[in-house]
Design a protein around this motif. Structure first.
Motif, short mmCIF file in Angstrom:
data_model
loop_
_atom_site.label_atom_id
_atom_site.label_comp_id
_atom_site.label_asym_id
_atom_site.label_seq_id
_atom_site.Cartn_x
_atom_site.Cartn_y
_atom_site.Cartn_z
N LEU A 1 0.85 -1.21 0.00
CA LEU A 1 0.00 0.00 0.00
C LEU A 1 0.88 1.25 0.00
CD1 LEU A 1 -2.78 -0.91 2.64
CD2 LEU A 1 -3.02 -0.70 0.14
N PRO A 2 0.41 2.34 -0.55
CA PRO A 2 1.17 3.61 -0.51
C PRO A 2 1.50 3.97 0.94
CG PRO A 2 -0.67 3.82 -2.03
CD PRO A 2 -0.84 2.50 -1.34
N PRO B 1 1.97 -1.25 12.02
CA PRO B 1 0.85 -0.57 11.33
C PRO B 1 0.50 -1.32 10.06
CG PRO B 1 2.89 0.64 10.97
CD PRO B 1 3.21 -0.47 11.93
N ASN B 2 -0.69 -1.07 9.57
CA ASN B 2 -1.13 -1.74 8.35
C ASN B 2 -0.31 -1.26 7.15
OD1 ASN B 2 -2.88 -3.57 7.21
ND2 ASN B 2 -4.21 -1.94 6.45
N ARG B 3 -0.26 0.09 7.05
CA ARG B 3 0.52 0.67 5.95
C ARG B 3 1.96 0.87 6.42
NH1 ARG B 3 -2.15 3.52 1.79
NH2 ARG B 3 -4.39 3.47 2.06
N SER B 4 2.87 0.86 5.51
CA SER B 4 4.26 1.20 5.87
C SER B 4 4.31 2.68 6.25
CB SER B 4 5.18 0.94 4.69
OG SER B 4 5.11 -0.45 4.37
N PHE B 5 5.27 3.01 7.09
CA PHE B 5 5.43 4.38 7.62
C PHE B 5 6.87 4.82 7.37
CE2 PHE B 5 4.29 7.94 10.18
CZ PHE B 5 5.31 8.20 11.09
N GLU B 6 7.06 5.97 6.80
CA GLU B 6 8.42 6.46 6.54
C GLU B 6 8.69 7.76 7.29
OE1 GLU B 6 9.77 6.83 2.48
OE2 GLU B 6 9.21 4.75 2.02
N VAL B 7 9.79 7.76 8.03
CA VAL B 7 10.25 9.00 8.67
C VAL B 7 11.22 9.64 7.67
CG1 VAL B 7 11.52 9.97 10.64
CG2 VAL B 7 10.08 7.93 10.94
N VAL B 8 11.01 10.93 7.36
CA VAL B 8 11.86 11.55 6.33
C VAL B 8 12.57 12.79 6.86
CG1 VAL B 8 9.92 12.89 5.38
CG2 VAL B 8 11.90 12.48 3.96
N ILE B 9 13.82 12.94 6.41
CA ILE B 9 14.58 14.18 6.67
C ILE B 9 14.85 14.79 5.29
CG2 ILE B 9 16.65 15.22 7.66
CD1 ILE B 9 17.15 12.52 9.10
N PHE B 10 14.27 15.95 5.02
CA PHE B 10 14.52 16.61 3.73
C PHE B 10 15.76 17.49 3.84
CE2 PHE B 10 11.05 15.12 1.40
CZ PHE B 10 9.87 15.21 2.12
N SER B 11 16.54 17.50 2.74
CA SER B 11 17.75 18.35 2.73
C SER B 11 17.39 19.81 2.55
CB SER B 11 18.63 17.95 1.53
OG SER B 11 19.07 16.64 1.65
N ILE C 1 3.12 7.25 -2.33
CA ILE C 1 2.94 7.95 -1.04
C ILE C 1 1.47 8.29 -0.85
CG2 ILE C 1 3.67 9.97 0.32
CD1 ILE C 1 6.10 10.20 -1.64
N ALA C 2 0.90 7.86 0.27
CA ALA C 2 -0.54 8.11 0.52
C ALA C 2 -0.74 9.53 1.04
CB ALA C 2 -1.06 7.11 1.52
N ILE C 3 0.13 9.96 1.93
CA ILE C 3 -0.02 11.29 2.55
C ILE C 3 1.32 11.69 3.18
CG2 ILE C 3 -0.80 10.25 4.72
CD1 ILE C 3 -2.56 12.76 5.17
N PHE C 4 1.55 12.99 3.26
CA PHE C 4 2.71 13.49 4.01
C PHE C 4 2.18 14.32 5.18
CE2 PHE C 4 6.81 14.81 5.14
CZ PHE C 4 6.79 16.16 5.41
N VAL C 5 2.65 13.98 6.38
CA VAL C 5 2.21 14.69 7.59
C VAL C 5 3.43 15.37 8.23
CG1 VAL C 5 0.89 14.46 9.73
CG2 VAL C 5 0.67 12.72 7.96
N GLU C 6 3.29 16.66 8.53
CA GLU C 6 4.43 17.36 9.14
C GLU C 6 4.03 18.01 10.45
OE1 GLU C 6 6.55 20.02 6.48
OE2 GLU C 6 8.09 20.45 7.98
N LYS D 1 13.66 10.90 -8.49
CA LYS D 1 12.30 11.42 -8.34
C LYS D 1 11.45 10.29 -7.74
CE LYS D 1 13.01 14.91 -11.66
NZ LYS D 1 14.39 15.03 -11.19
N ARG D 2 10.68 10.66 -6.70
CA ARG D 2 9.83 9.65 -6.04
C ARG D 2 8.50 9.59 -6.79
NH1 ARG D 2 10.32 7.80 -0.42
NH2 ARG D 2 9.04 5.94 -0.44
N ASP D 3 7.97 8.40 -7.00
CA ASP D 3 6.66 8.25 -7.65
C ASP D 3 5.56 8.62 -6.64
OD1 ASP D 3 4.88 5.41 -9.15
OD2 ASP D 3 4.28 7.49 -8.66
N PRO D 4 4.83 9.71 -6.88
CA PRO D 4 3.83 10.16 -5.90
C PRO D 4 2.81 9.06 -5.58
CG PRO D 4 3.95 11.70 -7.76
CD PRO D 4 4.84 10.55 -8.10
N SER D 5 2.59 8.13 -6.51
CA SER D 5 1.58 7.09 -6.24
C SER D 5 2.03 6.14 -5.13
CB SER D 5 1.28 6.30 -7.52
OG SER D 5 2.44 5.54 -7.87
#
Ligand code: HGY
Ligand code: MN
Ligand code: MN
Length: 427
Positions: free
Chosen positions: A90-91, A131-141, A199-204, A193-197
């Protein structure tokens, strides 16, 4: 070393340690990151693509792998810590922020978004939750853009909105050299480039950097949208000359023209809307001698508004006034766009879910737009986003005095965790 963790823990209500979230861990991590690039007056200085930003990323990568995350870095230096869900195809739900700072910034801007997302993973680990969906913690440059006077570099590169960067940075170093010193390369920087499909949502989660939450005595609030940002570099060029032997009526003084522009610029936003702002934050005077009439002045203009039309109208007004003033002072003027990011709304259904979670934590929702730019505005161009603001003491930010209580930091981690857990049914 400023005792940040000690100060945070002194006022901490340990009753907020539940469901696997630990205030002490959060406080010590805020301290450890603050120790990297600490300035003489106890601010943070981790310029994008600097050794300090790199060191902070490596430290968080270490925490990510200790927490059982799959750690990756793309060629723009963005770091991803992935926790595979029960349905890994899943995204993914992505959450995080940045670790770079402005030249003498605070210890919570960006850092809190990365550490609260990591705290969610730590809590799930401690309570055996997958969790059901995978979860990614991200650090943007390079979110702040202090290196190349741009900004949102990593998230723009990841989403494919950026294909070049200015040749030279603020120290005159080339883009290539800056990247090489950071273990990256110009040839591949824009490749991932990341394929937006995917990613389900970005939360900040981000500090408010304003006074609303403090005024209404709330720890966490809901961001309704993020202001658009239009960046200009304007150059006034006249004639350098002898300060002693050149009569006043015989000058083409670039700094006098620039000074009038800087004042006029401050009067323009109110002509377009009550939420519009325009700031000259950087001025370079050439040749910058005490006995030389300034021949050239380069200045930055940071123009913002939550409404796209008035943002464009204001940008047009700023350029019109620069031209008018240059003529009045018999100097030339040219300008270059350095950033152009449209305002981004947060979907109503995400705000509703955010409100539900806040109420669950006995916080009545306060809704507010963000005047500050964030990586979420880049992600929000193509994806659903959600953003929580966390109370800033006296609204201070981009300043060593920036402060958020540990109670508020931990409450934000709880809110983020519950929001992500509830997202399953809303995506
Ligand atoms: O400039 C901003 O709004 C953000 O702090 N980068
Ligand atoms: Mn920030
Ligand atoms: Mn900032």
């Amino acid at each position: 070393m400023r005792q940040i963790a000690e100060h945070l823990l002194k006022e901490y209500s340990t009753g907020l340690d539940y469901a696997g979230i630990k205030g002490k861990r959060l406080a010590s991590r805020i301290q450890e990151i603050a120790n990297i690039g600490i300035t003489d007056n106890f601010g943070s200085c981790r310029i994008g693509f600097s050794a300090e930003e790199r060191q902070a990323k490596e430290l968080v990568k270490h925490w990510m792998s200790d927490a059982g995350l799959e750690v990756k870095e793309d060629h723009a230096g963005n770091v991803f810590g992935r926790l595979n869900g029960k349905q890994p195809s899943l995204p993914v739900i992505m959450s995080g922020s940045h670790l770079d700072t402005v030249p003498n910034g605070g210890h919570f801007d960006g850092v809190l978004g990365v550490l609260t997302a990591l705290e969610v993973v730590e809590a799930w680990k401690a309570t055996n939750v997958q969790p059901n969906r995978s979860f990614e913690v991200v650090i943007f440059s390079d979110e702040e853009g202090s290196r190349f006077n741009t900004g949102l570099t990593g998230s723009q590169a990841m989403m494919g909105y950026l294909n070049t960067l200015p040749e030279k940075d603020y120290e005159g170093k080339s883009f290539e050299e800056v990247l090489e010193n950071n273990g990256l390369s110009g040839d591949t920087f824009f490749a991932d480039k990341r394929d937006p499909s995917e990613i389900a949502i970005f939360v900040e989660v981000h500090i408010e950097q304003g006074k609303q939450l403090e005024k209404h005595d709330k720890p966490v609030g809901i961001v309704t949208g993020i202001s658009g940002l239009f960046g200009l570099e304007i150059c006034f060029s006249g004639q350098a000359g002898h300060a002693g032997n050149t009569p006043m009526g015989d000058r083409q003084d670039a700094l006098v023209a620039a000074s009038e522009f800087i004042f006029v610029n401050s009067t323009l936003p109110q002509k377009v809307s009550s939420s519009a702002v325009s700031t000259v934050g950087q001025v370079h005077v050439f040749p910058n001698g005490t006995n030389v009439i300034p021949g050239e002045v380069r200045l930055s203009v940071d123009i913002r508004d939550i409404d796209k039309n008035s943002l464009e109208q204001l940008a047009g007004l700023v350029i019109e006034e620069a031209i008018r003033i240059s003529k009045a002072h018999h100097v030339k003027v040219k300008w270059e766009k350095t950033l152009d990011v449209a305002p981004v709304p947060v979907q109503a259904r995400m705000q509703e879910l955010q409100a539900k979670v806040l109420k669950e934590h006995n916080i009545s929702p306060l809704y507010m737009p963000s005047g500050a730019g964030h990586d979420a505005m880049i992600m929000g161009k193509q994806l659903p986003i959600a953003m929580f603001f966390v109370r800033s003491k006296d609204g201070i930010s981009h300043n060593p005095q920036e402060w958020t209580s540990l109670n508020d930091c931990v409450t934000a981690a709880h809110v983020l965790k519950r929001f992500v857990e509830k997202l399953e049914g809303a995506l």
